[in-house]
Design a protein around this motif. Structure first.
Motif, PDB file in Angstrom:
ATOM      1  N   TYR A 185       0.829  -1.206   0.000  1.00 36.88           N
ATOM      2  CA  TYR A 185       0.000   0.000   0.000  1.00 36.88           C
ATOM      3  C   TYR A 185       0.863   1.255   0.000  1.00 36.88           C
ATOM      4  CZ  TYR A 185       1.088   0.354   5.001  1.00 36.88           C
ATOM      5  OH  TYR A 185       1.731   0.473   6.208  1.00 36.88           O
TER       6      TYR A 185
ATOM      7  N   SER B 218       0.487   5.315   1.776  1.00 38.96           N
ATOM      8  CA  SER B 218      -0.312   6.058   2.748  1.00 38.96           C
ATOM      9  C   SER B 218       0.283   7.436   2.978  1.00 38.96           C
ATOM     10  CB  SER B 218      -0.415   5.299   4.074  1.00 38.96           C
ATOM     11  OG  SER B 218       0.834   5.258   4.717  1.00 38.96           O
ATOM     12  N   SER B 219      -0.598   8.326   3.433  1.00 40.08           N
ATOM     13  CA  SER B 219      -0.199   9.685   3.785  1.00 40.08           C
ATOM     14  C   SER B 219      -1.268  10.271   4.681  1.00 40.08           C
ATOM     15  CB  SER B 219      -0.037  10.537   2.524  1.00 40.08           C
ATOM     16  OG  SER B 219       0.402  11.839   2.847  1.00 40.08           O
TER      17      SER B 219
ATOM     18  N   TYR C 167      -3.871   7.953   6.173  1.00 40.15           N
ATOM     19  CA  TYR C 167      -4.806   7.229   5.315  1.00 40.15           C
ATOM     20  C   TYR C 167      -4.053   6.434   4.241  1.00 40.15           C
ATOM     21  CZ  TYR C 167      -8.212  10.593   7.109  1.00 40.15           C
ATOM     22  OH  TYR C 167      -9.006  11.365   7.918  1.00 40.15           O
ATOM     23  N   MET C 168      -4.488   5.211   4.023  1.00 40.25           N
ATOM     24  CA  MET C 168      -4.006   4.487   2.846  1.00 40.25           C
ATOM     25  C   MET C 168      -4.699   5.104   1.637  1.00 40.25           C
ATOM     26  SD  MET C 168      -3.813   0.462   3.888  1.00 40.25           S
ATOM     27  CE  MET C 168      -5.569   0.302   4.085  1.00 40.25           C
TER      28      MET C 168
END
Length: 108
Positions: free
Chosen positions: A29, A31-32, A35-36
């Motif tokens: 995945y 994310s940042s 949140y994915m």
């Protein structure tokens, strides 16, 4: 498509983007902001998180649907058809669009 090919393509797309990197070993995945925003699951399917209106446009334009991970519908995610995977510039734009979107959300 098999897992190894899907992972190679996913990694190439992520590497062409700025501001984020791939995470995970079994569940892949990005994310940042807590949140994915993109996923590659073991059945070699890529999902991208987009705002509702952009998700609807994406699904209509690319004749696809919502993204499911282990049988659960992922909120705000669309399933990326394999026919788009080879267009890495287009995929990078969608990944970056998703990255920008999650950075507008309230930090988790």
């Amino acid at each position: 498509m098999n897992w190894d090919d899907a992972l190679e393509i996913y990694d190439e797309i992520v590497e062409s983007c700025n501001g984020f990197e791939r995470k995970g070993k079994k569940m892949i995945y990005t994310s940042s902001n807590g949140y994915m925003f993109t996923l590659l699951i073991k059945n070699a399917e890529i999902g991208i998180r987009l705002p509702k209106d952009e998700a609807a446009t994406f699904m209509e334009k690319h004749n696809t649907g919502h993204y499911y991970s282990y049988g659960a519908k992922m909120k705000d995610y669309v399933l990326v058809p394999e026919s788009l995977w080879e267009d890495k510039k287009l995929m990078a734009r969608y990944f970056e669009q998703s990255f920008a979107y999650v950075n507008t959300l309230k930090t988790k």
